[in-house]
Design a protein around this motif. Structure first.
Motif, PDB file in Angstrom:
ATOM      1  N   ILE A   4       0.837  -1.199   0.000  1.00 50.09           N
ATOM      2  CA  ILE A   4       0.000   0.000   0.000  1.00 50.09           C
ATOM      3  C   ILE A   4       0.872   1.249   0.000  1.00 50.09           C
ATOM      4  CG2 ILE A   4      -1.678   1.337   1.319  1.00 50.09           C
ATOM      5  CD1 ILE A   4      -2.861  -1.280   2.294  1.00 50.09           C
ATOM      6  N   TYR A   5       1.922   1.230   0.826  1.00 47.97           N
ATOM      7  CA  TYR A   5       2.814   2.397   0.893  1.00 47.97           C
ATOM      8  C   TYR A   5       3.514   2.617  -0.451  1.00 47.97           C
ATOM      9  CZ  TYR A   5       6.481   5.577   2.350  1.00 47.97           C
ATOM     10  OH  TYR A   5       7.314   6.651   2.442  1.00 47.97           O
ATOM     11  N   ILE A   6       3.958   1.517  -1.059  1.00 50.72           N
ATOM     12  CA  ILE A   6       4.626   1.627  -2.357  1.00 50.72           C
ATOM     13  C   ILE A   6       3.676   2.217  -3.390  1.00 50.72           C
ATOM     14  CG2 ILE A   6       5.606   0.293  -4.277  1.00 50.72           C
ATOM     15  CD1 ILE A   6       6.695  -1.661  -2.188  1.00 50.72           C
ATOM     16  N   THR A   7       2.423   1.758  -3.371  1.00 49.36           N
ATOM     17  CA  THR A   7       1.437   2.272  -4.325  1.00 49.36           C
ATOM     18  C   THR A   7       1.200   3.757  -4.116  1.00 49.36           C
ATOM     19  OG1 THR A   7       0.351   0.130  -4.423  1.00 49.36           O
ATOM     20  CG2 THR A   7      -0.921   2.031  -5.184  1.00 49.36           C
ATOM     21  N   LEU A   8       1.044   4.182  -2.867  1.00 48.45           N
ATOM     22  CA  LEU A   8       0.824   5.601  -2.574  1.00 48.45           C
ATOM     23  C   LEU A   8       2.015   6.440  -2.988  1.00 48.45           C
ATOM     24  CD1 LEU A   8      -0.863   5.325   0.955  1.00 48.45           C
ATOM     25  CD2 LEU A   8      -1.958   5.967  -1.208  1.00 48.45           C
ATOM     26  N   LEU A   9       3.217   5.898  -2.745  1.00 46.64           N
ATOM     27  CA  LEU A   9       4.424   6.624  -3.130  1.00 46.64           C
ATOM     28  C   LEU A   9       4.484   6.794  -4.643  1.00 46.64           C
ATOM     29  CD1 LEU A   9       7.007   7.831  -1.838  1.00 46.64           C
ATOM     30  CD2 LEU A   9       8.141   5.654  -2.337  1.00 46.64           C
ATOM     31  N   PHE A  10       4.143   5.736  -5.376  1.00 48.61           N
ATOM     32  CA  PHE A  10       4.143   5.794  -6.838  1.00 48.61           C
ATOM     33  C   PHE A  10       3.140   6.839  -7.326  1.00 48.61           C
ATOM     34  CE2 PHE A  10       2.460   4.541 -10.937  1.00 48.61           C
ATOM     35  CZ  PHE A  10       3.615   4.330 -11.669  1.00 48.61           C
ATOM     36  N   LEU A  11       1.938   6.817  -6.748  1.00 49.84           N
ATOM     37  CA  LEU A  11       0.910   7.756  -7.185  1.00 49.84           C
ATOM     38  C   LEU A  11       1.296   9.190  -6.850  1.00 49.84           C
ATOM     39  CD1 LEU A  11      -2.327   5.817  -6.159  1.00 49.84           C
ATOM     40  CD2 LEU A  11      -1.267   5.991  -8.424  1.00 49.84           C
ATOM     41  N   PHE A  12       2.024   9.390  -5.755  1.00 47.74           N
ATOM     42  CA  PHE A  12       2.455  10.735  -5.379  1.00 47.74           C
ATOM     43  C   PHE A  12       3.394  11.311  -6.424  1.00 47.74           C
ATOM     44  CE2 PHE A  12       5.657  13.468  -3.384  1.00 47.74           C
ATOM     45  CZ  PHE A  12       4.847  14.469  -2.880  1.00 47.74           C
ATOM     46  N   PHE A  13       4.329  10.489  -6.873  1.00 51.09           N
ATOM     47  CA  PHE A  13       5.336  10.986  -7.818  1.00 51.09           C
ATOM     48  C   PHE A  13       4.824  11.040  -9.254  1.00 51.09           C
ATOM     49  CE2 PHE A  13       8.364   9.826  -4.434  1.00 51.09           C
ATOM     50  CZ  PHE A  13       9.058  11.013  -4.375  1.00 51.09           C
ATOM     51  N   PHE A  14       3.989  10.083  -9.651  1.00 50.82           N
ATOM     52  CA  PHE A  14       3.629   9.979 -11.062  1.00 50.82           C
ATOM     53  C   PHE A  14       2.166  10.317 -11.351  1.00 50.82           C
ATOM     54  CE2 PHE A  14       7.267   7.167 -10.501  1.00 50.82           C
ATOM     55  CZ  PHE A  14       8.098   7.655 -11.487  1.00 50.82           C
ATOM     56  N   GLY A  15       1.316  10.261 -10.331  1.00 48.28           N
ATOM     57  CA  GLY A  15      -0.078  10.598 -10.548  1.00 48.28           C
ATOM     58  C   GLY A  15      -0.861   9.411 -11.069  1.00 48.28           C
ATOM     59  N   ILE A  16      -2.026   9.209 -10.524  1.00 48.17           N
ATOM     60  CA  ILE A  16      -2.814   8.052 -10.925  1.00 48.17           C
ATOM     61  C   ILE A  16      -3.266   8.138 -12.371  1.00 48.17           C
ATOM     62  CG2 ILE A  16      -5.050   9.011 -10.226  1.00 48.17           C
ATOM     63  CD1 ILE A  16      -5.676   6.181  -9.094  1.00 48.17           C
ATOM     64  N   GLU A  17      -3.322   9.352 -12.939  1.00 53.99           N
ATOM     65  CA  GLU A  17      -3.776   9.510 -14.310  1.00 53.99           C
ATOM     66  C   GLU A  17      -2.613   9.568 -15.293  1.00 53.99           C
ATOM     67  OE1 GLU A  17      -6.372  12.825 -14.575  1.00 53.99           O
ATOM     68  OE2 GLU A  17      -7.983  11.853 -13.465  1.00 53.99           O
ATOM     69  N   SER A  18      -1.426   9.167 -14.853  1.00 61.68           N
ATOM     70  CA  SER A  18      -0.266   9.287 -15.728  1.00 61.68           C
ATOM     71  C   SER A  18      -0.257   8.252 -16.842  1.00 61.68           C
ATOM     72  CB  SER A  18       1.027   9.154 -14.913  1.00 61.68           C
ATOM     73  OG  SER A  18       1.136   7.856 -14.378  1.00 61.68           O
ATOM     74  N   PHE A  19      -0.879   7.083 -16.613  1.00 64.94           N
ATOM     75  CA  PHE A  19      -0.825   6.026 -17.614  1.00 64.94           C
ATOM     76  C   PHE A  19      -1.454   6.486 -18.910  1.00 64.94           C
ATOM     77  CE2 PHE A  19      -0.560   3.285 -13.801  1.00 64.94           C
ATOM     78  CZ  PHE A  19       0.652   2.698 -14.104  1.00 64.94           C
ATOM     79  N   ALA A  20      -0.679   6.337 -20.007  1.00 66.77           N
ATOM     80  CA  ALA A  20      -1.137   6.553 -21.377  1.00 66.77           C
ATOM     81  C   ALA A  20      -1.495   7.992 -21.672  1.00 66.77           C
ATOM     82  CB  ALA A  20      -2.329   5.660 -21.702  1.00 66.77           C
ATOM     83  N   GLN A  21      -1.325   8.868 -20.732  1.00 60.72           N
ATOM     84  CA  GLN A  21      -1.600  10.265 -21.015  1.00 60.72           C
ATOM     85  C   GLN A  21      -0.331  10.970 -21.450  1.00 60.72           C
ATOM     86  OE1 GLN A  21      -3.508  12.118 -17.672  1.00 60.72           O
ATOM     87  NE2 GLN A  21      -5.530  11.542 -18.401  1.00 60.72           N
ATOM     88  N   GLN A  22      -0.543  12.028 -22.225  1.00 63.43           N
ATOM     89  CA  GLN A  22       0.588  12.870 -22.577  1.00 63.43           C
ATOM     90  C   GLN A  22       1.099  13.535 -21.312  1.00 63.43           C
ATOM     91  OE1 GLN A  22      -0.314  15.606 -25.673  1.00 63.43           O
ATOM     92  NE2 GLN A  22       1.640  16.686 -25.553  1.00 63.43           N
ATOM     93  N   ILE A  23       2.412  13.659 -21.220  1.00 63.62           N
ATOM     94  CA  ILE A  23       3.021  14.280 -20.060  1.00 63.62           C
ATOM     95  C   ILE A  23       2.461  15.686 -19.855  1.00 63.62           C
ATOM     96  CG2 ILE A  23       4.942  15.248 -21.380  1.00 63.62           C
ATOM     97  CD1 ILE A  23       6.779  14.583 -19.046  1.00 63.62           C
ATOM     98  N   SER A  24       2.305  16.095 -18.614  1.00 66.07           N
ATOM     99  CA  SER A  24       1.789  17.439 -18.347  1.00 66.07           C
ATOM    100  C   SER A  24       2.834  18.477 -18.726  1.00 66.07           C
ATOM    101  CB  SER A  24       1.440  17.587 -16.860  1.00 66.07           C
ATOM    102  OG  SER A  24       2.620  17.588 -16.078  1.00 66.07           O
ATOM    103  N   LYS A  25       2.373  19.682 -18.990  1.00 68.03           N
ATOM    104  CA  LYS A  25       3.295  20.764 -19.335  1.00 68.03           C
ATOM    105  C   LYS A  25       4.258  21.035 -18.185  1.00 68.03           C
ATOM    106  CE  LYS A  25       3.479  25.480 -21.139  1.00 68.03           C
ATOM    107  NZ  LYS A  25       2.664  26.623 -21.653  1.00 68.03           N
TER     108      LYS A  25
END
Length: 311
Positions: A4-25
């Motif tokens: 759970i901690y690893i998942t939260l850490l990943f989402l903090f750095f990359f964002g849950i909507e990062s998959f397949a989306q164009q990188i943010s400006k």
């Protein structure tokens, strides 16, 4: 560290909507801080058309030396199994896409979000954002059988939007049709007649657009200048592109001068093939001035070279 901690850490750095989306400006600006020039609306570095034009004369040797001296040791990719128009040169600004092996739950979630945005077919999403002068650079994890996301239909769409071919670490299909496109100069791992997701087989999924990606041993960033020639591809960070070009032009001029003086018998090979003396450097400056209108480098570039010389 629990899951759970690893998942939260990943989402903090990359964002849950990062998959397949164009990188943010914001993320694009953060990752390309070294670039100080013009940018596209999405933040991608926009190396000038003039630099791209001059880059066509640059060799891998020249680009490699500049990048290595700047600390970029892994920007060269060779060993391509298939090249389209191998005698041509591919130059452009990278648009990157990253695919991974298909996993139904993640693929379907990405696909569903895309459908809500009016998108169909993940393999076409990065193609939709291409602009003239871009090169589509794809990490397809070298997948061969069941891997191709590009055939002649997508290839024609890529060429219509960018005027360029592709760098593709994976297999393409419809090779005859791709070769008919014309100036579709491309570097590809392999050819296979299959399709990436067909007959219920989920082989690939798109997880990132314009994010850092890997091509062979190279980390490629959106906006890098792609230099494809002589069987290999160099990926030049945007902030080093002008230095690569100007260094190449100086090397070309020095070679022309040195070869001419050798033919004339003015200097020996030992004098030219080592660090030049002050006398030769002064002669080179005089030679540049005398032939400034005849040389295959723009007059403005030669004047800039002369301005920065001390001899």
């Amino acid at each position: 560290m629990n899951k759970i901690y690893i998942t939260l850490l990943f989402l903090f750095f990359f964002g849950i909507e990062s998959f397949a989306q164009q990188i943010s400006k914001e993320e694009m600006l953060f990752l390309t801080q070294a670039w100080k020039g013009e940018r596209f609306e999405d933040g991608r570095p926009k190396v000038s058309d003039d630099i791209l034009r001059r880059m066509k004369e640059v060799t891998h040797d020249e680009a490699w030396a500049v990048m290595k001296n700047a600390g970029y040791k892994y920007q060269y990719a060779d060993g391509w199994g298939l090249m389209i128009n191998p005698d041509s040169i591919l130059i452009g600004r990278a648009v990157t896409a990253t695919f991974m092996p298909g996993r139904p739950d993640i693929h379907d979630a990405i696909d569903e979000r895309g459908k809500k945005e009016g998108k169909r077919g993940q393999n076409s999403w990065p193609v939709d954002i291409l602009q003239q002068g871009d090169v589509y650079v794809v990490d397809q994890f070298s997948l061969h059988n069941g891997g191709p996301t590009i055939g002649d239909n997508v290839g024609n769409a890529i060429y219509a939007k960018s005027g360029n071919g592709i760098v593709y670490d994976g297999a393409v299909r419809d090779i005859v049709g791709l070769k008919e496109i014309g100036s579709f100069t491309s570097f590809v791992s392999s050819y296979h007649p299959s399709h990436h997701n067909q007959q219920g087989d989920l082989n690939t999924m798109l997880i990132g657009i314009n994010k850092p990606t890997r091509i062979h041993q190279v980390t490629v960033m959106a906006g890098d200048v792609v230099l494809g020639r002589d069987g290999a591809v160099s990926f030049i960070p945007a902030h080093l592109a002008e230095k690569v070009v100007t260094t190449s032009e100086v090397v070309r001029l020095r070679d022309m001068f040195g070869h001419q003086r050798l033919r004339e018998g003015t200097y020996t090979a030992g004098q030219i093939d080592t660090r030049w003396s002050d006398e030769i450097e002064k002669d080179f400056s005089l030679w540049l001035t005398a032939h400034i209108d005849e040389l295959p480098i723009a007059k403005e570039q030669i004047q800039e070279i002369l301005k920065n010389r001390t001899w």
